[in-house]
Design a protein around this motif. Structure first.
Motif, mmCIF file in Angstrom:
data_model
loop_
_atom_site.group_PDB
_atom_site.id
_atom_site.type_symbol
_atom_site.label_atom_id
_atom_site.label_comp_id
_atom_site.label_asym_id
_atom_site.label_seq_id
_atom_site.Cartn_x
_atom_site.Cartn_y
_atom_site.Cartn_z
ATOM 1 N N TYR A 292 5.243 7.526 -0.919
ATOM 2 C CA TYR A 292 5.721 8.194 -2.131
ATOM 3 C C TYR A 292 5.702 9.694 -1.833
ATOM 4 O O TYR A 292 4.643 10.271 -1.600
ATOM 5 N N LYS A 293 6.899 10.290 -1.813
ATOM 6 C CA LYS A 293 6.976 11.714 -1.451
ATOM 7 C C LYS A 293 6.866 12.575 -2.697
ATOM 8 O O LYS A 293 7.602 12.384 -3.654
ATOM 9 N N THR A 294 5.943 13.517 -2.637
ATOM 10 C CA THR A 294 5.752 14.386 -3.789
ATOM 11 C C THR A 294 6.375 15.751 -3.539
ATOM 12 O O THR A 294 6.401 16.228 -2.407
ATOM 13 N N PHE B 278 0.855 -1.184 0.000
ATOM 14 C CA PHE B 278 0.000 0.000 0.000
ATOM 15 C C PHE B 278 0.895 1.239 0.000
ATOM 16 O O PHE B 278 1.989 1.216 0.568
ATOM 17 N N VAL B 279 0.406 2.306 -0.633
ATOM 18 C CA VAL B 279 1.234 3.517 -0.753
ATOM 19 C C VAL B 279 0.503 4.709 -0.150
ATOM 20 O O VAL B 279 -0.679 4.943 -0.436
ATOM 21 N N ILE B 280 1.217 5.472 0.668
ATOM 22 C CA ILE B 280 0.697 6.742 1.196
ATOM 23 C C ILE B 280 1.402 7.857 0.438
ATOM 24 O O ILE B 280 2.621 7.806 0.258
ATOM 25 N N LEU B 281 0.651 8.877 0.009
ATOM 26 C CA LEU B 281 1.307 10.050 -0.566
ATOM 27 C C LEU B 281 1.812 10.908 0.601
ATOM 28 O O LEU B 281 1.059 11.214 1.528
ATOM 29 N N GLY B 282 3.087 11.263 0.540
ATOM 30 C CA GLY B 282 3.678 12.075 1.617
ATOM 31 C C GLY B 282 4.268 13.360 1.064
ATOM 32 O O GLY B 282 4.523 13.488 -0.143
#
Ligand code: GDD
Length: 428
Positions: free
Chosen positions: A247-249, A139-143
């Motif tokens: 996933y760092k934006t 699972f991916v969190i946008l950070g």
């Protein structure tokens, strides 16, 4: 195929958005000229293989929401449905309750988006990241990153810098944990329901235990067991298990909690229109008003050519703007009437409100760095130490401001007919 779920909350959730949320559910409040939710829907509809968008919340479906959904379905040519929770089930409980609807048709993955965020929504990038970095079925969190003080208002993530695995997750910690924060945008697959299911079963057992040991009345039992928070109940437990990645934006992101943060979010979206919707940005044209910076004007607005608008201004449907009017850093909602030579700065002018000639309606932005359009802000608190903090000025719907007065840093509730100047007040 893919799906997306948008968590829209319910009437009790948008309290910091009052008085504007009296008139319209917060997710439909216009930001940069279109309802807040439309930015999410547009981003989801652009993802290849996106088949359906589900809105989950506990608002009573009303005419406005239904009309918005019908229009959005037509415009974006995608199925959009609203699923209503019987009570506030939390950020994890709602998706668990409607899991059959989410997994129907067999999506291999689905996004979950908080409705109250403003973002460039790098959804395709999250998909590629998941393929390249995450383990299968992770699972991916946008950070994104925030400064030390701001970070404590959000979910905080400690990552493995090589693999981007989430090693530690703390929701709104009381001391500094990490400058990587949770943006409230996730990429899941149906496996997430096993993890939520485990929490649900544990809640149910606890509830039965309480019941049989007569510790508590069994009222609201199911609701209590089904109320699950993704952040505290799921992410905290999944951290360090090789399942959760961040996933760092670097692209823009902000929360939309208060009315003041809607002006800030409007600025971010207007800026994005240069690449996504240049047709939505007004330009200086012969016979038109003077435009400075990014401005959205609804085609039905009637604006005197001697008015000056911008930067960061959104003008809604049917608004009338008279001669010599100045508007900056503000949202003017539909039907408002700004009479000749009035001045509106850092304010939201409610639906059908009237501002008299030469009047001045002004707020003070709490933006930490006005020169950096990408600086994140904390959601404003109206009161700090019992005092009204500098704030934008908000006029509720159908407010009348007389000519030649000044309304400064104030909030005016709907249907008020003012007769003098006000400063730092909430006018009930
Ligand atoms: N359907 C539904 N049901 N939605 C809900 C419920 C619920 O019971 N409770 C909250 N939501 C929706 C809200 O409308 C909002 O869009 C989102 O879920 C998160 O709401 P909050 O519970 O108010 O959390 P928060 O905004 O303070 O913090 C969350 O978002 C931050 C990013 O904006 C957390 O996920 C933080 O970790 C995160 O940093």
């Amino acid at each position: 195929m893919l799906k997306a779920v948008i968590l829209i909350g319910g009437p009790q959730k948008g309290t910091r958005f009052r008085p504007l949320s009296f008139e319209v559910p917060k997710p439909l409040f216009p930001v940069a000229g279109v309802p807040m939710l439309q930015h999410h829907i547009e981003a989801c509809a652009k993802v290849p293989n996106m088949k359906e968008i589900l809105l989950i919340g506990f608002y009573q479906p009303n005419e406005e929401l239904t009309r918005f959904l019908l229009n959005a379905q037509q415009e974006f040519k995608i199925s959009i449905r609203y699923l209503q929770e019987y009570a506030a089930l939390g950020t994890g409980g709602g998706i668990y309750h409607f899991r059959d609807q989410i997994v129907s048709g067999g999506p291999e993955a689905f996004f979950v988006l908080n409705a109250d965020v403003c973002s460039a929504f790098p959804l395709k990038e999250m998909l590629s990241f998941q393929k390249e970095h995450g383990e299968p079925n992770s699972f991916v969190i946008l950070g994104t990153t925030a400064n030390r003080k701001q970070s404590m208002n959000y979910g905080c993530i400690v990552e493995n810098e090589q693999t981007n695995e989430v090693l530690h997750y703390v929701e709104k910690p009381s001391t500094f944990v990490s400058d990587i924060i949770n943006c409230g945008i996730y990429l899941f697959n149906p496996d997430i329901f096993q993890h939520i299911g485990t929490v649900f079963q544990k809640n149910q057992q606890d509830m039965l235990l309480d019941y049989f040991s007569c510790r508590e009345e069994p009222t609201n039992g199911w609701h209590r067991a089904e109320a699950i928070r993704l952040e505290q109940d799921i992410f905290t437990a999944l951290a360090g298990q090789g399942k959760l990645y961040v996933y760092k934006t670097l692209s823009f992101w902000s929360q939309i909690k208060s009315a003041g943060s809607a002006i800030y979010a409007s600025r971010l979206y207007l800026n994005q229109y240069h690449t996504t919707h240049p047709e939505r940005l007004a330009s200086n044209m012969e016979g038109g008003p003077k435009i400075s910076g990014n401005v959205y004007i609804h085609p039905t607005a009637n604006i005197d050519p001697t008015a000056m608008l911008g930067p960061n201004v959104s003008i809604g449907t049917g608004v009338t703007i008279g001669a010599g009017v100045r508007v900056r850093e503000s949202i003017i909602l539909h039907g408002a009437n700004l009479q000749d030579h009035c001045c509106v700065l850092n304010s939201i002018v409610g639906w059908d409100s009237t501002i008299g000639k030469w009047a001045r309606v002004e707020g003070t932005p709490s933006d930490p760095n006005p020169n950096d359009p990408y600086a994140k802000i904390d959601s404003e608190t109206l009161f700090r130490d019992g005092k009204l903090t500098p704030s934008i000025t908000i006029l509720g719907c159908n407010v009348t401001i007389p000519s030649e007065v000044i309304i400064l840093n104030s909030i005016v509730l709907p249907h008020k007919d003012l007769n003098r100047s006000f400063k730092n007040q909430i006018i009930l």
